[in-house]
Scaffold this motif. Structure first.
Motif, PDB file in Angstrom:
ATOM      1  N   SER A 150      -0.331  -3.144   2.538  1.00  0.00           N
ATOM      2  CA  SER A 150       0.683  -4.057   3.034  1.00  0.00           C
ATOM      3  C   SER A 150       0.151  -5.462   3.245  1.00  0.00           C
ATOM      4  CB  SER A 150       1.272  -3.524   4.346  1.00  0.00           C
ATOM      5  OG  SER A 150       0.262  -3.426   5.330  1.00  0.00           O
ATOM      6  N   ASN A 154       0.871  -8.135  -1.548  1.00  0.00           N
ATOM      7  CA  ASN A 154       1.783  -7.619  -2.561  1.00  0.00           C
ATOM      8  C   ASN A 154       1.408  -8.321  -3.867  1.00  0.00           C
ATOM      9  OD1 ASN A 154       4.080  -7.378  -4.329  1.00  0.00           O
ATOM     10  ND2 ASN A 154       5.261  -6.677  -2.570  1.00  0.00           N
ATOM     11  N   ARG A 182       4.122  -9.889  -6.156  1.00  0.00           N
ATOM     12  CA  ARG A 182       4.708 -11.065  -5.515  1.00  0.00           C
ATOM     13  C   ARG A 182       3.730 -12.247  -5.539  1.00  0.00           C
ATOM     14  NH1 ARG A 182       9.282 -10.629  -2.909  1.00  0.00           N
ATOM     15  NH2 ARG A 182       8.975  -8.391  -2.613  1.00  0.00           N
ATOM     16  N   LYS A 196      11.177  -6.569  -7.041  1.00  0.00           N
ATOM     17  CA  LYS A 196      11.948  -5.719  -6.144  1.00  0.00           C
ATOM     18  C   LYS A 196      11.148  -4.460  -5.850  1.00  0.00           C
ATOM     19  CE  LYS A 196      16.450  -7.503  -7.504  1.00  0.00           C
ATOM     20  NZ  LYS A 196      17.834  -7.169  -7.962  1.00  0.00           N
ATOM     21  N   THR A 197      11.692  -3.622  -4.988  1.00  0.00           N
ATOM     22  CA  THR A 197      10.931  -2.449  -4.549  1.00  0.00           C
ATOM     23  C   THR A 197      10.659  -1.472  -5.683  1.00  0.00           C
ATOM     24  OG1 THR A 197      13.020  -1.395  -3.905  1.00  0.00           O
ATOM     25  CG2 THR A 197      11.801  -2.594  -2.196  1.00  0.00           C
ATOM     26  N   ASN A 198      11.517  -1.456  -6.708  1.00  0.00           N
ATOM     27  CA  ASN A 198      11.354  -0.463  -7.774  1.00  0.00           C
ATOM     28  C   ASN A 198      11.211  -1.047  -9.172  1.00  0.00           C
ATOM     29  OD1 ASN A 198      13.927  -1.435  -7.874  1.00  0.00           O
ATOM     30  ND2 ASN A 198      14.903   0.533  -8.320  1.00  0.00           N
ATOM     31  N   LYS A 199      11.156  -2.380  -9.294  1.00  0.00           N
ATOM     32  CA  LYS A 199      11.039  -2.966 -10.630  1.00  0.00           C
ATOM     33  C   LYS A 199      10.536  -4.404 -10.549  1.00  0.00           C
ATOM     34  CE  LYS A 199      15.899  -4.393 -10.831  1.00  0.00           C
ATOM     35  NZ  LYS A 199      17.178  -4.262 -11.573  1.00  0.00           N
ATOM     36  N   VAL A 208       7.226  -0.875 -11.054  1.00  0.00           N
ATOM     37  CA  VAL A 208       6.263  -1.411 -10.094  1.00  0.00           C
ATOM     38  C   VAL A 208       4.966  -0.606 -10.176  1.00  0.00           C
ATOM     39  CG1 VAL A 208       5.781  -1.775  -7.639  1.00  0.00           C
ATOM     40  CG2 VAL A 208       8.058  -2.261  -8.553  1.00  0.00           C
ATOM     41  N   THR A 243       1.577   1.332  -9.261  1.00  0.00           N
ATOM     42  CA  THR A 243       1.133   2.081  -8.083  1.00  0.00           C
ATOM     43  C   THR A 243      -0.372   2.001  -7.893  1.00  0.00           C
ATOM     44  OG1 THR A 243       0.991   4.102  -9.422  1.00  0.00           O
ATOM     45  CG2 THR A 243       3.058   3.688  -8.244  1.00  0.00           C
TER      46      THR A 243
END
Length: 311
Positions: free
Chosen positions: A63, A66, A69, A99-102, A160, A162
């Protein structure tokens, strides 16, 4: 129950202390003093609790940064390859939205062949970023969507990542050739060990930049990139023999412009074709690895070949 006992014990202690220090003071005054001391203690404890509650919690390493980003905010250019097993860059892009998933990217340069299959695994490399767990410069991702309309032709959507890794760069960094006038190439699809060709006087089978002989198809050829370990060429399809393929031997004569001497200097290489991939319409991208070098022998006019030492 324990709180009441604690308060009662503290009150009794304060009363006993007040009577010993001030024996002439009435009990009622001592009780007021006790109430004031207890109130002050309560305020101190309340302030201490607020300070502890407002202290920021330690964030885990994931955290703290990112990476997608951060790449978007810096406008970092990302090299995209068709999987981790190749060093050939297909596209260059920048991240435009996270975004959270892409991840949405905009393609800024198309360099080589690119597999457009949905759910295709891609490998991305970027300028190193320091994280709490170490420096990273790459990640694997999946192609979720590729724009097809005129408005979205340069947009693509990736999953995104991992996991991020530090990928060692290629042994020989390739330099893109932007100005073709400073490099010229002669190419023979032969093995110099078993050939009797006098290459210094021979007409090349494939020419790039000025060595075009009578076939105008040679004029459209170009040098894509070059490094100490090899060269990438863009060759007209009609000039490539049917029996030419990966692992085919070649002889290359490079003429590189020396700006200090203001003249072209020749370099001789033997090599192996490592890749033949469809490029723009009518052209094939040929990747060649240098395997040996040669120096001309003035007395015989032949080339003396020597295997390349590990650099």
């Amino acid at each position: 129950m324990k709180t009441q006992e604690t308060v009662f014990s503290l009150t009794t202690l304060l009363t006993d202390l007040g009577q010993r220090l001030f024996p002439g003071i009435p009990d009622e005054t001592i009780r007021y003093g006790e109430a004031l001391v207890l109130a002050l203690l309560a305020i101190i404890l309340l302030l201490l609790g607020l300070v502890l509650l407002r202290r920021p919690k330690k964030k885990n390493s994931a955290s703290r940064i990112n990476i997608p980003r951060a790449l978007r905010e810096k406008g970092t250019v990302i090299d995209i390859m068709n999987g981790p097993d190749t060093n050939e860059i297909s596209l260059r892009c920048v991240i435009t939205a996270v975004k959270t998933n892409k991840i949405t990217c905009e393609i800024i340069e198309r360099i080589g062949p690119f597999t457009t299959d949905k759910n295709r695994k891609l490998f991305c490399v970027f300028a190193p970023i320091k994280t709490p767990k170490g420096t990273v410069n790459s990640f694997s991702t999946t192609l979720l969507k590729l724009g097809h309309s005129t408005r979205t032709a340069n947009l693509m959507v990736l999953s995104v990542p991992t996991r991020y890794t530090m990928n060692s760069r290629r042994k020989h960094a390739r330099k893109k050739v932007a100005d073709q006038q400073f490099i010229r190439v002669k190419l023979w699809l032969e093995d110099p060990i078993f050939s009797d060709t006098s290459y210094q006087d021979a007409i090349p089978q494939i020419g790039v930049n000025s060595f075009s002989s009578e076939n105008t198809a040679h004029n459209a050829n170009g040098v894509v990139n070059i490094s100490n370990g090899g060269v990438g060429l863009s060759i007209t399809n009609s000039l490539i023999p049917n029996d030419c393929g990966p692992d085919s031997p070649v002889v290359i004569n490079l003429f590189m412009f020396n700006f200090k001497e203001k003249a072209f200097k020749p370099y001789w290489y033997a090599g192996t074709i490592r890749s033949l991939e469809e490029s723009r319409p009518g052209f094939t991208r040929m990747g060649i690895e240098f395997t040996a070098t040669a120096t001309p022998d003035p007395s015989t006019g032949r080339l003396n070949w020597a295997n390349r030492s590990e650099e």
